[in-house]
Every structure is written in structure tokens, then in C-alpha cells.
Design a protein around this motif. Structure first.
Motif, PDB file in Angstrom:
ATOM      1  N   GLU A  57       9.331  -1.847  -3.048  1.00  0.00           N
ATOM      2  CA  GLU A  57       9.266  -3.292  -2.810  1.00  0.00           C
ATOM      3  C   GLU A  57      10.626  -3.846  -2.403  1.00  0.00           C
ATOM      4  OE1 GLU A  57       7.737  -4.530  -6.534  1.00  0.00           O
ATOM      5  OE2 GLU A  57       5.655  -4.214  -5.956  1.00  0.00           O
ATOM      6  N   ARG A  80       5.069  -1.506   1.071  1.00  0.00           N
ATOM      7  CA  ARG A  80       3.972  -1.605   0.090  1.00  0.00           C
ATOM      8  C   ARG A  80       3.823  -0.270  -0.639  1.00  0.00           C
ATOM      9  NH1 ARG A  80      -1.784  -0.964   0.700  1.00  0.00           N
ATOM     10  NH2 ARG A  80      -1.410  -0.594   2.906  1.00  0.00           N
ATOM     11  N   GLN A  81       3.730  -0.327  -1.962  1.00  0.00           N
ATOM     12  CA  GLN A  81       3.589   0.875  -2.782  1.00  0.00           C
ATOM     13  C   GLN A  81       2.121   1.236  -2.907  1.00  0.00           C
ATOM     14  OE1 GLN A  81       6.182   1.030  -6.150  1.00  0.00           O
ATOM     15  NE2 GLN A  81       4.770   2.281  -7.333  1.00  0.00           N
ATOM     16  N   ASN A 122       5.856   6.376   1.187  1.00  0.00           N
ATOM     17  CA  ASN A 122       5.477   6.503  -0.220  1.00  0.00           C
ATOM     18  C   ASN A 122       5.674   7.930  -0.721  1.00  0.00           C
ATOM     19  OD1 ASN A 122       3.888   4.079  -1.715  1.00  0.00           O
ATOM     20  ND2 ASN A 122       3.829   3.831   0.506  1.00  0.00           N
TER      21      ASN A 122
END
Length: 168
Positions: free
Chosen positions: A54, A59-60, A112
Motif C-alpha cells: 500500500e 493493491r495487496q 504481490n
């Protein structure tokens, strides 16, 4: 042709002139830097903290659980990545103009995955250090055993030599 000579030593070399006679006469090294410092015009920090996704504006895709199962999440993201790559292949065949969103999704998954792997680096470093230390201990134990074996062999040879000298 003129060539440049080595630069003169820094002026603080004089602080070490009596080091040979009295090693304690040398000044103590400076304390380690804590916090933020400048180096070649760039700001660096000694805090070894991995910024969150973040903080990086990404976006995680996995939960923010402190007891996260890394293996499970890496497998899940890998499966998702495979699915998105197959979808990208389909889009490139059927609707080539709509590939950009699929590439962005794949990029998000890669970011990610990369973040998850980087969060495992401290554990990897500790495990590597433990492995190296165990190997050093094993080598030292082998060296001690080798020295003991050679000492016993030398004692045996000395006894044989002594027995041979006494027998004459």
C-alpha cells in the motif's frame, strides 16, 4: 608526460603514529550510523523495513495476517498468474486490442509475488547463517578429530622408535 601521483594520506593518520608501541593509543572508531544518512546526494536509512504494498501504491492480493501461510499464498498467486497468462493468450488471439488490462493484472500479481518473496528474505538470511555456522562447527570438530588421530599416531611412532632404541 606527467602522471598523477597518489594523493597524500588524510591528516588523521598522525593519530595512529604510536599504534605499533601502544595499540590502545589509537582513537576508537566512530559509532555506527543510526537512522537516516546522506550518501552521494541520496538519502538512505539504516532501518531494514520492507515497505508495504500500500505504501508503494499497489493493491495487496493476499490477507494482512501476521500468521500468514506463505507457501499457501505463493501457490495461490502462482495459480492465479497461470490463469491470467492463459486469459492473456486468449485475449491476444480473439481481441488483441483489449490486452492492456490483462497485462496490468499480471503485473499486479508479479508485484504481490515479489513482495511476498522479499518478506521471506530475513528468514532466508537467518537460515543461511545457521547453515554456515553448522558447517563451520562440523569442520572444526573434524579438524579436532584429525589432530587427535595424528597425535595418537605420533605417540605410537615415538613409542616404536623408543622401543627400537632401547632394543639396540
Amino acid at each position: 608526460m606527467a602522471t598523477a601521483t597518489y594523493p597524500p594520506p588524510p591528516p588523521y593518520y598522525k593519530l595512529y603514529k604510536d599504534y605499533e608501541q601502544d595499540p590502545s593509543s589509537a582513537p576508537e572508531p566512530p559509532p555506527p550510523i543510526q537512522g537516516t544518512y546522506l550518501l552521494y546526494g541520496s538519502s538512505y536509512t539504516t532501518d531494514d523495513v520492507l515497505p508495504s504494498l500500500e505504501d508503494q501504491g499497489v493493491r495487496q492480493l493476499y490477507p494482512k495476517d501476521p500468521n500468514l501461510d506463505f507457501k499457501k499464498e505463493l501457490r495461490s498467486l502462482n495459480r492465479e498468474l497461470q490463469l491470467h497468462i492463459l486469459e492473456l493468450a486468449d485475449v491476444l488471439i480473439e481481441r488483441p486490442s483489449q490486452y492492456a488490462r490483462r497485462v496490468e493484472d499480471i503485473s499486479l500479481i508479479f508485484k504481490n509475488l515479489h513482495h511476498l518473496l522479499n518478506s521471506l528474505r530475513p528468514h532466508q538470511a537467518r537460515a543461511t547463517l545457521i547453515h554456515i555456522l553448522e558447517l563451520q562447527i562440523q569442520r572444526r570438530k573434524q579438524a579436532v578429530e584429525d589432530i587427535k588421530r595424528r597425535r595418537e599416531e605420533a605417540q605410537r611412532l615415538l613409542k616404536e622408535a623408543l622401543g627400537t632404541l632401547e632394543g639396540q
